[in-house]
Design a protein around this motif. Structure first.
Motif, PDB file in Angstrom:
ATOM      1  N   VAL A  36      22.130  88.013  89.335  1.00 16.86           N
ATOM      2  CA  VAL A  36      20.925  88.732  89.338  1.00 16.86           C
ATOM      3  C   VAL A  36      20.027  88.092  88.216  1.00 16.86           C
ATOM      4  CG1 VAL A  36      19.740  90.589  88.738  1.00 16.86           C
ATOM      5  CG2 VAL A  36      21.757  90.773  90.173  1.00 16.86           C
ATOM      6  N   GLN A  37      20.610  87.637  86.827  1.00 13.99           N
ATOM      7  CA  GLN A  37      19.732  87.013  86.050  1.00 13.99           C
ATOM      8  C   GLN A  37      19.211  85.736  86.380  1.00 13.99           C
ATOM      9  OE1 GLN A  37      22.482  87.502  82.604  1.00 13.99           O
ATOM     10  NE2 GLN A  37      21.395  88.865  81.719  1.00 13.99           N
ATOM     11  N   SER A  38      19.922  85.027  87.315  1.00 12.22           N
ATOM     12  CA  SER A  38      19.501  83.532  87.707  1.00 12.22           C
ATOM     13  C   SER A  38      18.193  84.060  88.677  1.00 12.22           C
ATOM     14  CB  SER A  38      20.560  83.002  88.561  1.00 12.22           C
ATOM     15  OG  SER A  38      21.593  82.614  87.822  1.00 12.22           O
ATOM     16  N   GLN A  40      16.151  86.592  88.259  1.00 13.98           N
ATOM     17  CA  GLN A  40      15.167  86.848  87.490  1.00 13.98           C
ATOM     18  C   GLN A  40      14.456  85.795  87.111  1.00 13.98           C
ATOM     19  OE1 GLN A  40      17.650  90.346  84.869  1.00 13.98           O
ATOM     20  NE2 GLN A  40      15.329  90.350  84.534  1.00 13.98           N
ATOM     21  N   GLN A  41      15.155  84.297  86.802  1.00 14.41           N
ATOM     22  CA  GLN A  41      14.404  83.608  85.889  1.00 14.41           C
ATOM     23  C   GLN A  41      13.699  82.794  86.819  1.00 14.41           C
ATOM     24  OE1 GLN A  41      14.742  83.518  82.637  1.00 14.41           O
ATOM     25  NE2 GLN A  41      13.025  81.876  82.520  1.00 14.41           N
ATOM     26  N   ALA A  42      13.370  83.071  88.178  1.00 13.31           N
ATOM     27  CA  ALA A  42      12.379  82.468  89.247  1.00 13.31           C
ATOM     28  C   ALA A  42      11.045  82.702  88.511  1.00 13.31           C
ATOM     29  CB  ALA A  42      12.630  83.027  90.599  1.00 13.31           C
ATOM     30  N   ALA A  43      10.076  81.969  89.006  1.00 13.93           N
ATOM     31  CA  ALA A  43       8.619  82.299  88.528  1.00 13.93           C
ATOM     32  C   ALA A  43       8.282  83.429  89.479  1.00 13.93           C
ATOM     33  CB  ALA A  43       7.898  81.010  89.379  1.00 13.93           C
ATOM     34  N   PHE A  44       7.325  84.291  88.725  1.00 15.96           N
ATOM     35  CA  PHE A  44       6.706  85.382  89.039  1.00 15.96           C
ATOM     36  C   PHE A  44       5.381  85.638  88.756  1.00 15.96           C
ATOM     37  CE2 PHE A  44       8.093  86.249  84.566  1.00 15.96           C
ATOM     38  CZ  PHE A  44       7.032  86.770  84.111  1.00 15.96           C
ATOM     39  N   TYR A 105      11.271  84.864  95.865  1.00 17.37           N
ATOM     40  CA  TYR A 105      11.678  83.578  95.075  1.00 17.37           C
ATOM     41  C   TYR A 105      12.929  84.400  94.188  1.00 17.37           C
ATOM     42  CZ  TYR A 105       7.124  82.031  96.065  1.00 17.37           C
ATOM     43  OH  TYR A 105       5.852  81.762  96.642  1.00 17.37           O
ATOM     44  N   ASN A 109      16.796  82.830  94.565  1.00 22.39           N
ATOM     45  CA  ASN A 109      17.430  82.117  93.346  1.00 22.39           C
ATOM     46  C   ASN A 109      18.974  82.898  93.248  1.00 22.39           C
ATOM     47  OD1 ASN A 109      15.816  80.546  92.071  1.00 22.39           O
ATOM     48  ND2 ASN A 109      15.519  81.516  90.153  1.00 22.39           N
TER      49      ASN A 109
END
Lengths: 260, 260
Positions: A36-38, A40-44, A105, A109
């Motif tokens: 889940v943290q991976s 979250q690091q996607a662009a937003f 996105y 990820n």
């Protein structure tokens, strides 16, 4: 085939295939958090998503150990804005367009992270059509819309990667070309021959029926990808109504009006 | 912080940050092909996307060497179906919902592939609002909608990763929780402190103005993420109209009617 500058990450991406059979093996908490943290690091644009996790595998598609429902979420951001004496006035269609990308996105990820850890995944795309039932079960507040499901677990099958369009049918430079008969036929052939050679629809027993006057002329020696998607896109869901209703029940209206 | 089962793929995902300054260095053809093919291998419902590439860097956002416009594409699939005596009758909203996911999963794979090769990327989310102009320039046929832009090139800057919500504000088990004041405040603080400590908005000179009667009480010592997104979501695009018109010009209608 040209020389390729493959590396381990690209190999991981190129080896993706959906997994529909899972081992009865628990996925540890720290791996769930990593995934889940991976994500979250996607662009937003607005981090306008939430991820709902269930571990009750008997209730999941394919009885996968983990089932995530990835939601577009404008409730949470509304809560933050409230503390600052603001409220969302952006129209729901714009919110949806950006929230859907934020969520997608992030979901993709999660897929990559899971696969890098030896897990398999499968997206469940029908989720929006059952948004009301899902919202009830997951106690989703208004302005939270379930976009897609994702099953995750250790694979109990090892299917091949599935065919894709030839690159020439996807990547266009400078302008969109006239697609001549040959290009269309090459793309069809690549997809149909590829799925047939894997006995994909036969193994899944997934031939779709014909509605109306069309006569069945396909068996599993001929039924392949272009026939399958033609029967979906050519026969199913002619009306916008069901989806618009689901969106409205969750608090998203695409009518040509302003918020407040 | 718990123990993490990091690996190189997850490290790559966790190191993502958008790049807005690029070296004047050409990206070779085989790398472009790798990136797009990595994109294609993402899960799909209909492969309902096309990727338009430009290398005219003086015309691109941030003068990036490559600019991709990732489009939702139901023209191509219509061409295939035509050869089989079918046509798309699925409603445009369902097509959009699935096509947008097809395109977004593919785009995110492109980002990961590019970053694994040492390239930097930045999504350009405003593209749908200029769909008509973009369609004209790229000669997009009807039923092709530009979803998002993506700049790609070798980075000429090395910014830190940007903050994200705490995991507890994103991942929920079994049901969506009541979000109490403390949880909301922790999420706010994490985002605002994080962006402030990086001087993010000061360096970009990106403070948004206030519309109407609100008095400006923020400077770059206090203006941070939650203020920035409040000013966007709380002031911009109240009407659905502009986006609905762009969609309709490209052949997508969300009215409650059936196709044909």
């Amino acid at each position: 085939m040209q020389d390729k500058t493959y590396n381990s990450a690209i190999n991981l991406l190129l080896q993706h295939r959906s997994i529909r059979k899972y081992q009865d093996k628990t996925v540890p908490d720290e791996i769930i958090e990593n995934i889940v943290q991976s994500g979250q690091q996607a662009a937003f644009a607005y981090q306008a998503y939430s991820v709902l996790l269930s571990r009750e595998k008997e209730k999941h598609p394919f009885h996968a150990p983990l089932y995530f429902v990835i939601c577009i979420d404008f409730h949470k951001i509304g809560k933050i804005m409230e503390t600052k004496n603001w409220k969302v006035i952006m129209n729901d269609l714009s919110c949806m367009l950006l929230g859907m990308q934020d969520a997608a996105y992030m979901a993709q990820n999660m897929v990559i992270a899971a696969e890098s850890l030896g897990l398999g995944t499968c997206y469940i795309g029908s989720v929006p059509y059952y948004a009301d039932k899902i919202a009830e079960r997951l106690k989703l507040p208004q302005k939270v819309f379930p976009l897609v499901g994702l099953t995750v677990g250790y694979p109990a099958e090892n299917p091949p990667t599935r065919p894709r369009y030839p690159l020439e049918f996807v990547l266009f430079e400078n302008e969109y070309p006239e697609l001549d008969k040959n290009a269309v036929n090459r793309a069809k052939k690549e997809m149909d021959d590829g799925y047939l050679s894997q006995n994909y629809y036969r193994n899944l027993n997934a031939k779709l029926g014909l509605i109306g006057d069309r006569e069945e002329t396909f068996d599993y020696d001929s039924y392949s990808w272009t026939e399958h998607i033609s029967r979906k896109l050519g026969q199913w869901e002619p009306s916008t109504k069901r989806l618009l209703e689901q969106l409205e029940k969750r608090g998203f209206s695409f009518k040509d009006t302003e918020n407040e």
